[in-house]
Motif scaffolding. Sequence first.
Motif, mmCIF file in Angstrom:
data_model
loop_
_atom_site.group_PDB
_atom_site.id
_atom_site.type_symbol
_atom_site.label_atom_id
_atom_site.label_comp_id
_atom_site.label_asym_id
_atom_site.label_seq_id
_atom_site.Cartn_x
_atom_site.Cartn_y
_atom_site.Cartn_z
ATOM 1 N N ALA A 1 0.835 -1.210 0.000
ATOM 2 C CA ALA A 1 0.000 0.000 0.000
ATOM 3 C C ALA A 1 0.867 1.255 0.000
ATOM 4 C CB ALA A 1 -0.922 -0.007 1.220
ATOM 5 N N LEU A 2 2.047 1.164 0.603
ATOM 6 C CA LEU A 2 2.965 2.311 0.650
ATOM 7 C C LEU A 2 3.922 2.339 -0.540
ATOM 8 C CD1 LEU A 2 3.827 2.264 4.471
ATOM 9 C CD2 LEU A 2 2.259 3.805 3.279
ATOM 10 N N GLY A 3 3.747 1.386 -1.454
ATOM 11 C CA GLY A 3 4.600 1.368 -2.639
ATOM 12 C C GLY A 3 5.979 0.801 -2.400
ATOM 13 N N TYR A 4 6.113 -0.036 -1.366
ATOM 14 C CA TYR A 4 7.387 -0.712 -1.080
ATOM 15 C C TYR A 4 7.173 -2.186 -1.402
ATOM 16 C CZ TYR A 4 11.611 -2.111 1.472
ATOM 17 O OH TYR A 4 12.849 -2.612 1.818
ATOM 18 N N ASP A 5 7.672 -2.614 -2.556
ATOM 19 C CA ASP A 5 7.309 -3.937 -3.085
ATOM 20 C C ASP A 5 8.519 -4.861 -3.210
ATOM 21 O OD1 ASP A 5 4.432 -3.388 -3.680
ATOM 22 O OD2 ASP A 5 5.315 -1.847 -4.946
ATOM 23 N N LYS A 6 9.399 -4.821 -2.201
ATOM 24 C CA LYS A 6 10.575 -5.691 -2.223
ATOM 25 C C LYS A 6 10.197 -7.161 -1.996
ATOM 26 C CE LYS A 6 13.526 -2.302 -2.689
ATOM 27 N NZ LYS A 6 14.253 -2.108 -3.958
ATOM 28 N N ASN B 1 10.805 4.018 3.284
ATOM 29 C CA ASN B 1 11.099 4.046 1.848
ATOM 30 C C ASN B 1 9.832 4.017 0.995
ATOM 31 O OD1 ASN B 1 14.224 3.517 1.920
ATOM 32 N ND2 ASN B 1 13.352 1.932 3.247
ATOM 33 N N PHE B 2 8.798 4.714 1.435
ATOM 34 C CA PHE B 2 7.524 4.652 0.720
ATOM 35 C C PHE B 2 7.587 5.422 -0.602
ATOM 36 C CE2 PHE B 2 7.253 8.588 3.076
ATOM 37 C CZ PHE B 2 6.565 9.450 2.242
ATOM 38 N N SER B 3 6.696 5.037 -1.523
ATOM 39 C CA SER B 3 6.541 5.738 -2.805
ATOM 40 C C SER B 3 5.313 6.640 -2.696
ATOM 41 C CB SER B 3 6.364 4.735 -3.943
ATOM 42 O OG SER B 3 7.466 3.874 -4.040
ATOM 43 N N PRO B 4 5.451 7.954 -2.794
ATOM 44 C CA PRO B 4 4.314 8.859 -2.569
ATOM 45 C C PRO B 4 3.141 8.607 -3.512
ATOM 46 C CG PRO B 4 6.193 10.028 -3.515
ATOM 47 C CD PRO B 4 6.694 8.699 -3.096
ATOM 48 N N GLY B 5 3.413 8.145 -4.740
ATOM 49 C CA GLY B 5 2.335 7.910 -5.690
ATOM 50 C C GLY B 5 1.416 6.776 -5.307
ATOM 51 N N ALA B 6 1.893 5.843 -4.458
ATOM 52 C CA ALA B 6 1.084 4.683 -4.088
ATOM 53 C C ALA B 6 -0.033 5.053 -3.118
ATOM 54 C CB ALA B 6 1.970 3.608 -3.466
ATOM 55 N N ILE B 7 0.195 6.049 -2.296
ATOM 56 C CA ILE B 7 -0.759 6.356 -1.227
ATOM 57 C C ILE B 7 -2.102 6.872 -1.761
ATOM 58 C CG2 ILE B 7 -1.137 7.760 0.840
ATOM 59 C CD1 ILE B 7 1.916 7.538 1.331
ATOM 60 N N PRO B 8 -2.138 7.856 -2.676
ATOM 61 C CA PRO B 8 -3.451 8.235 -3.232
ATOM 62 C C PRO B 8 -4.152 7.081 -3.931
ATOM 63 C CG PRO B 8 -1.793 9.888 -3.749
ATOM 64 C CD PRO B 8 -1.066 8.728 -3.177
ATOM 65 N N ILE B 9 -3.383 6.222 -4.590
ATOM 66 C CA ILE B 9 -3.985 5.087 -5.297
ATOM 67 C C ILE B 9 -4.692 4.155 -4.320
ATOM 68 C CG2 ILE B 9 -3.454 2.961 -6.586
ATOM 69 C CD1 ILE B 9 -1.311 4.532 -8.091
#
Length: 513
Positions: free
Chosen positions: A136-141, A167-175
Amino acid sequence: MTNLFGENLKYDLKSSLVVFLVALPLCLGIAIASGAPPMSGLIAGIVGGIVVGAFSGSHVSVSGPAAGLTVVVLDSISSLGTFELFLACVVVAGLIQFGLGLLKAGVLGYYFPHSVIKGMLTAIGLILILKQIPHALGYDKDTMGDVAFQQADSQNTFSEIWNAILNFSPGAIPIVLIALGFILLFEKPKIKNHRIFGLVPGALLAVVSGIIINQMYGLWIPSWQLNGDHLVSIPVVDQISDLKGLITFPEFGLIMTSEFWIIAVTIAVIASIETLLCLDAGDKMDPFKRISPSSKELMAQGIGNTVSGLIGGLPITAVIVRTSANINSGARTKLSAILHGILLLVLVVGIANILNLIPLSCLAAVLFVVGYKLAKPSLFINEYQKGWNQFIPFLATVLAILFTDLLIGIGIGMVIGIFFVIRTNYQKAVLVTEMGGNYLVKLQKDVSFLNKAPLMKELAEIPSGSTVILNALKVRFIDHDIREVLNDFIESADEKNITIILEGFNYNLKRVL
């Protein structure tokens, strides 16, 4: 309920779409976590839906590659040397399962304690929520199919969440937030029961919104756009000839070795246990309270695993995540499971390019909702209200699965659950009541050797001159050791001037030695 294509079709089609969206990332994730080709997970999902669904007697369970077998698959491929040799083990494991079904071994599924089943469902729900937070936070390791506490990359469930926060990806949160909004909005009764809107699952809109938002990032905020590991990744089929390269056939060169048979039997046993647990859990969640034929399910799973192994798929079991998503989405019949398998086949082959645009963060939103429905706070309250004999095994199962993995956790839960079952029966099997110098010794249902010591103690404390009623009206079974204790008491009664009255014994106690 018998009309598959009548009033049930709209419910089953809608739920099949949701199960498809849940199954897609899990099929890929489990394959990657198992060290197998990604397509092997999708093949297992397709076979689990279409083949197992067709032969299964369950109305609601959905089958596919099993997270509980991830470590077994990984170790087996490594020890055998090739994936093709492992596939041969899957084929044989399927034949063993089919044989277990013929032998009616499915009856063992009816002996799992209720508290353990409830604990398993709740633990799976919590794991789904915790494991989806990084996505959900865009951390897909880590892959979506890894459900064990200790991960292959030396991280664990909680350290992975902390890494995601750092290490979150900001674009993932609105999605994920917009996807959750769509799902929750379409859970509202007014929309869910609407003549038109009720036909569309919120999960589908969540996924569509995720694709659109991510593409818009590319136009307006390129640094926020999710690519690579942040998206679904399916092998693309550009032409029919490409399909041949996606299918792997088994190699039976080691079938005469002990290692081959150990792996095959291990897969068959673990897959059968996981299936029976899921089947029992699914029946408990089924709003129509239907009971699935467990031995028939083992035969269906056997057929599915044989087919899956023959065309390059991972081992299959009934899967609680897909089953719960299926039930919670309103499935009425097994047509939903079959349709989800058809969707996997058609869409993976036909529109893989489009599916590869789906951000994992919006699929995380779908799994968040599935997890919450399995692990609502009210479930803990309900189990607590049932008393410690139910709550302790339930909580132990939840914690054991959460901090180990599914199979180890269930094993721990079973041991604790069985202990409390024996303890409860031990306490309630013999009741001694004193009434004005007279004693009622009441034997309840089954009385085993475990009750010998407390029965001897109670009988020894009955004073001389008493009248004792030995009541066995509710007894179904009396162990030989208990009969000996009762015989000894009757034979010594004259010495203590004790009068014995027998009720409900269908034999002469003194002659049963």
